[in-house]
Design a protein around this motif. Structure first.
Motif, PDB file in Angstrom:
ATOM      1  N   ASN A 261      13.466   8.502  12.349  1.00 14.70           N
ATOM      2  CA  ASN A 261      13.460   9.695  11.511  1.00 14.70           C
ATOM      3  C   ASN A 261      12.768   9.379  10.198  1.00 14.70           C
ATOM      4  O   ASN A 261      12.489   8.221   9.893  1.00 14.70           O
ATOM      5  CB  ASN A 261      14.856  10.285  11.314  1.00 14.70           C
ATOM      6  CG  ASN A 261      15.747   9.440  10.461  1.00 14.70           C
ATOM      7  OD1 ASN A 261      15.298   8.850   9.490  1.00 14.70           O
ATOM      8  ND2 ASN A 261      17.013   9.376  10.804  1.00 14.70           N
ATOM      9  N   GLY A 262      12.505  10.403   9.433  1.00 22.13           N
ATOM     10  CA  GLY A 262      11.733  10.225   8.219  1.00 22.13           C
ATOM     11  C   GLY A 262      12.399   9.360   7.171  1.00 22.13           C
ATOM     12  O   GLY A 262      11.738   8.622   6.453  1.00 22.13           O
ATOM     13  N   LEU A 263      13.727   9.421   7.090  1.00 28.57           N
ATOM     14  CA  LEU A 263      14.430   8.623   6.094  1.00 28.57           C
ATOM     15  C   LEU A 263      14.262   7.128   6.359  1.00 28.57           C
ATOM     16  O   LEU A 263      13.957   6.357   5.446  1.00 28.57           O
ATOM     17  CB  LEU A 263      15.915   8.988   6.059  1.00 28.57           C
ATOM     18  CG  LEU A 263      16.749   8.185   5.069  1.00 28.57           C
ATOM     19  CD1 LEU A 263      16.267   8.406   3.645  1.00 28.57           C
ATOM     20  CD2 LEU A 263      18.217   8.542   5.209  1.00 28.57           C
ATOM     21  N   TYR A 264      14.433   6.712   7.601  1.00 24.77           N
ATOM     22  CA  TYR A 264      14.260   5.295   7.932  1.00 24.77           C
ATOM     23  C   TYR A 264      12.819   4.858   7.738  1.00 24.77           C
ATOM     24  O   TYR A 264      12.558   3.758   7.252  1.00 24.77           O
ATOM     25  CB  TYR A 264      14.726   5.006   9.351  1.00 24.77           C
ATOM     26  CG  TYR A 264      16.221   5.040   9.509  1.00 24.77           C
ATOM     27  CD1 TYR A 264      17.028   4.147   8.818  1.00 24.77           C
ATOM     28  CD2 TYR A 264      16.823   5.959  10.345  1.00 24.77           C
ATOM     29  CE1 TYR A 264      18.401   4.186   8.947  1.00 24.77           C
ATOM     30  CE2 TYR A 264      18.197   6.002  10.490  1.00 24.77           C
ATOM     31  CZ  TYR A 264      18.977   5.115   9.791  1.00 24.77           C
ATOM     32  OH  TYR A 264      20.331   5.160   9.925  1.00 24.77           O
ATOM     33  N   ASP A 265      11.882   5.707   8.137  1.00 25.26           N
ATOM     34  CA  ASP A 265      10.476   5.363   7.930  1.00 25.26           C
ATOM     35  C   ASP A 265      10.170   5.211   6.445  1.00 25.26           C
ATOM     36  O   ASP A 265       9.467   4.288   6.037  1.00 25.26           O
ATOM     37  CB  ASP A 265       9.565   6.435   8.540  1.00 25.26           C
ATOM     38  CG  ASP A 265       9.568   6.389  10.050  1.00 25.26           C
ATOM     39  OD1 ASP A 265       9.989   5.362  10.612  1.00 25.26           O
ATOM     40  OD2 ASP A 265       9.159   7.391  10.660  1.00 25.26           O
ATOM     41  N   TRP A 266      10.694   6.129   5.645  1.00 23.93           N
ATOM     42  CA  TRP A 266      10.491   6.056   4.198  1.00 23.93           C
ATOM     43  C   TRP A 266      11.086   4.748   3.648  1.00 23.93           C
ATOM     44  O   TRP A 266      10.446   4.049   2.861  1.00 23.93           O
ATOM     45  CB  TRP A 266      11.165   7.259   3.529  1.00 23.93           C
ATOM     46  CG  TRP A 266      11.024   7.304   2.052  1.00 23.93           C
ATOM     47  CD1 TRP A 266       9.995   7.835   1.342  1.00 23.93           C
ATOM     48  CD2 TRP A 266      11.946   6.783   1.097  1.00 23.93           C
ATOM     49  NE1 TRP A 266      10.216   7.682   0.008  1.00 23.93           N
ATOM     50  CE2 TRP A 266      11.413   7.039  -0.178  1.00 23.93           C
ATOM     51  CE3 TRP A 266      13.171   6.132   1.191  1.00 23.93           C
ATOM     52  CZ2 TRP A 266      12.053   6.658  -1.341  1.00 23.93           C
ATOM     53  CZ3 TRP A 266      13.816   5.752   0.034  1.00 23.93           C
ATOM     54  CH2 TRP A 266      13.246   6.019  -1.216  1.00 23.93           C
ATOM     55  N   LEU A 267      12.289   4.416   4.101  1.00 17.43           N
ATOM     56  CA  LEU A 267      12.950   3.199   3.626  1.00 17.43           C
ATOM     57  C   LEU A 267      12.185   1.951   4.069  1.00 17.43           C
ATOM     58  O   LEU A 267      11.988   1.018   3.267  1.00 17.43           O
ATOM     59  CB  LEU A 267      14.393   3.150   4.130  1.00 17.43           C
ATOM     60  CG  LEU A 267      15.254   2.034   3.573  1.00 17.43           C
ATOM     61  CD1 LEU A 267      15.395   2.159   2.066  1.00 17.43           C
ATOM     62  CD2 LEU A 267      16.627   2.063   4.226  1.00 17.43           C
ATOM     63  N   ILE A 268      11.736   1.915   5.317  1.00 19.32           N
ATOM     64  CA  ILE A 268      10.968   0.770   5.820  1.00 19.32           C
ATOM     65  C   ILE A 268       9.701   0.590   5.008  1.00 19.32           C
ATOM     66  O   ILE A 268       9.355  -0.525   4.611  1.00 19.32           O
ATOM     67  CB  ILE A 268      10.642   0.959   7.319  1.00 19.32           C
ATOM     68  CG1 ILE A 268      11.905   0.793   8.160  1.00 19.32           C
ATOM     69  CG2 ILE A 268       9.556  -0.009   7.781  1.00 19.32           C
ATOM     70  CD1 ILE A 268      11.752   1.249   9.595  1.00 19.32           C
TER      71      ILE A 268
END
Length: 126
Positions: A14-21
């Motif tokens: 999801n976008g949150l994990y991608d943003w965090l990564i």
């Protein structure tokens, strides 16, 4: 009813994990290069033996391994976003999904080669 849109090729699902990564990998890349720049500035008479001992030390091998993995993760999230945003039905028509998956598979393959090559180089297997 809220339907969550996800992609099977997204690294974090999801976008949150991608943003965090992407943010964590950017911090690792930045810290590595600031540390490397600091070392190079602090060593005005750097010779090959000193450089080899520094780069070959276990802490630097671990740091460089983290750098290689961070660059790969950062690249994947960034290029996944680009391919998802620009290789769409509006730009490529009905073949957009096929083209996007092929492009993403090529990117993934190149990143795997990059990571394996980097690990072999760092840990002295070559």
């Amino acid at each position: 009813m809220v339907t969550r849109v996800t992609s099977v090729t997204s690294l974090g699902r999801n976008g949150l994990y991608d943003w965090l990564i992407q943010r964590v990998s950017a911090v690792v890349i930045g810290v590595y290069f600031i540390g490397m720049l600091g070392y190079l500035i602090a060593q005005p008479n750097l010779d090959y033996g000193t450089w080899k001992a520094f780069i070959g030390s276990v802490p630097m091998q671990i740091a460089t391994t983290l750098l290689v993995l961070s660059v790969a993760a950062h690249t994947w999230v960034g290029l996944w976003g680009v391919t998802t945003d620009y290789l769409t039905g509006m730009t490529l028509g009905k073949s957009a999904t096929c083209v996007r998956l092929v492009v993403q598979m090529v990117i993934a393959l190149l990143l795997m080669v990059y990571v394996l090559w980097g690990l072999v180089t760092i840990w002295g297997g070559a």
